[in-house]
Scaffold this motif. Structure first.
Motif, PDB file in Angstrom:
ATOM      1  N   LYS A   1      10.602 105.709 -31.876  1.00  0.00           N
ATOM      2  CA  LYS A   1      11.899 105.264 -32.390  1.00  0.00           C
ATOM      3  C   LYS A   1      12.936 106.371 -32.218  1.00  0.00           C
ATOM      4  N   LYS A   2      14.173 105.937 -32.023  1.00  0.00           N
ATOM      5  CA  LYS A   2      15.298 106.867 -31.899  1.00  0.00           C
ATOM      6  C   LYS A   2      15.929 107.032 -33.276  1.00  0.00           C
ATOM      7  N   LEU A   3      16.074 108.291 -33.712  1.00  0.00           N
ATOM      8  CA  LEU A   3      16.711 108.594 -34.993  1.00  0.00           C
ATOM      9  C   LEU A   3      18.094 109.177 -34.717  1.00  0.00           C
ATOM     10  N   GLN A   4      19.125 108.419 -34.998  1.00  0.00           N
ATOM     11  CA  GLN A   4      20.510 108.862 -34.792  1.00  0.00           C
ATOM     12  C   GLN A   4      20.937 109.662 -36.022  1.00  0.00           C
ATOM     13  N   VAL A   5      21.324 110.946 -35.837  1.00  0.00           N
ATOM     14  CA  VAL A   5      21.756 111.764 -36.977  1.00  0.00           C
ATOM     15  C   VAL A   5      23.250 112.059 -36.949  1.00  0.00           C
ATOM     16  N   LEU A   6      23.856 112.025 -35.777  1.00  0.00           N
ATOM     17  CA  LEU A   6      25.308 112.197 -35.648  1.00  0.00           C
ATOM     18  C   LEU A   6      25.816 111.162 -34.662  1.00  0.00           C
ATOM     19  N   GLU A   7      26.985 110.588 -34.961  1.00  0.00           N
ATOM     20  CA  GLU A   7      27.525 109.591 -34.053  1.00  0.00           C
ATOM     21  C   GLU A   7      29.031 109.743 -33.917  1.00  0.00           C
ATOM     22  N   ASN A   8      29.464 110.052 -32.703  1.00  0.00           N
ATOM     23  CA  ASN A   8      30.875 110.130 -32.346  1.00  0.00           C
ATOM     24  C   ASN A   8      31.683 111.024 -33.300  1.00  0.00           C
ATOM     25  N   ILE A   9      31.213 112.250 -33.485  1.00  0.00           N
ATOM     26  CA  ILE A   9      31.880 113.205 -34.374  1.00  0.00           C
ATOM     27  C   ILE A   9      32.977 113.935 -33.607  1.00  0.00           C
ATOM     28  N   ASN A  10      34.172 113.929 -34.174  1.00  0.00           N
ATOM     29  CA  ASN A  10      35.305 114.689 -33.650  1.00  0.00           C
ATOM     30  C   ASN A  10      35.757 115.635 -34.757  1.00  0.00           C
ATOM     31  N   LEU A  11      35.830 116.910 -34.442  1.00  0.00           N
ATOM     32  CA  LEU A  11      36.170 117.916 -35.448  1.00  0.00           C
ATOM     33  C   LEU A  11      36.859 119.074 -34.766  1.00  0.00           C
ATOM     34  N   THR A  12      37.910 119.567 -35.377  1.00  0.00           N
ATOM     35  CA  THR A  12      38.590 120.767 -34.901  1.00  0.00           C
ATOM     36  C   THR A  12      38.630 121.767 -36.042  1.00  0.00           C
ATOM     37  N   VAL A  13      38.198 122.981 -35.765  1.00  0.00           N
ATOM     38  CA  VAL A  13      38.259 124.070 -36.737  1.00  0.00           C
ATOM     39  C   VAL A  13      39.273 125.074 -36.210  1.00  0.00           C
ATOM     40  N   GLU A  14      40.299 125.313 -37.023  1.00  0.00           N
ATOM     41  CA  GLU A  14      41.377 126.212 -36.616  1.00  0.00           C
ATOM     42  C   GLU A  14      41.266 127.552 -37.339  1.00  0.00           C
TER      43      GLU A  14
END
Length: 170
Positions: free
Chosen positions: A23-36
């Protein structure tokens, strides 16, 4: 209006693991993040929601399944040298003293002896471990062990400091 510099970016990052069952375990999906620069960011969520995985991806310790990671505008393809990390576990060498556990992290930086000693002393002072420089992990409380990890990360003097549940033992 002045725009801040993006130190780190996640663009459409997803991560899954294949379990032994197939089985595939999805832990992150389509994460967009900017750290300034000069920004504090907290990743919140229940256990198993992918927070540590996200930090490991930004450090370059794990690869994404999809998406891209950028550090200082450059695509990250290996270890992120702009990041220092305090892990959930103490991640200390039990056979080394507090001072040596910090020093080991600094060795690849090829610092002068004076700079090495200054960084170690300053980081130990910041976390309140003065007087324990020669103590071994077995001689420290859980909170003190965690502070060694924090001191080690501070001594690296990187632009980004990741703390993966650093206060759980404090």
């Amino acid at each position: 209006m002045e725009t801040k510099k993006a130190l780190l970016e996640l663009r459409h990052v997803s991560k899954f693991f294949m379990l032994d069952s197939g089985k595939k375990l999805q832990v992150l999906e389509n994460i967009n993040l900017t750290v300034e620069e000069n920004q504090t960011v907290a990743l919140l969520g229940p256990s198993g929601s992918g927070k540590s995985t996200c930090l490991r991806i930004m450090c370059g310790l794990q690869k994404t399944s999809h998406g891209e990671v950028f550090s200082n505008g450059k695509k990250l393809t290996d270890i992120n040298n702009d990041v220092s990390m305090v892990f959930q576990s103490f991640a200390l060498f039990p056979w080394e003293t507090v001072k040596k556990n910090i020093e080991i992290a600094l060795l690849p930086l090829n610092l002068s002896n004076t700079e090495m000693k200054n960084r170690i002393k300053n980081s130990i002072d910041i976390v309140g471990l003065e007087g324990f420089e020669e103590a071994y992990p077995r001689e420290l409380s859980g909170g003190m062990k965690q502070r060694v990890g924090v001191a080690r990360a501070i001594a690296m003097q990187r632009p980004i400091l990741f703390l993966d549940e650093p206060f759980s033992a404090l």
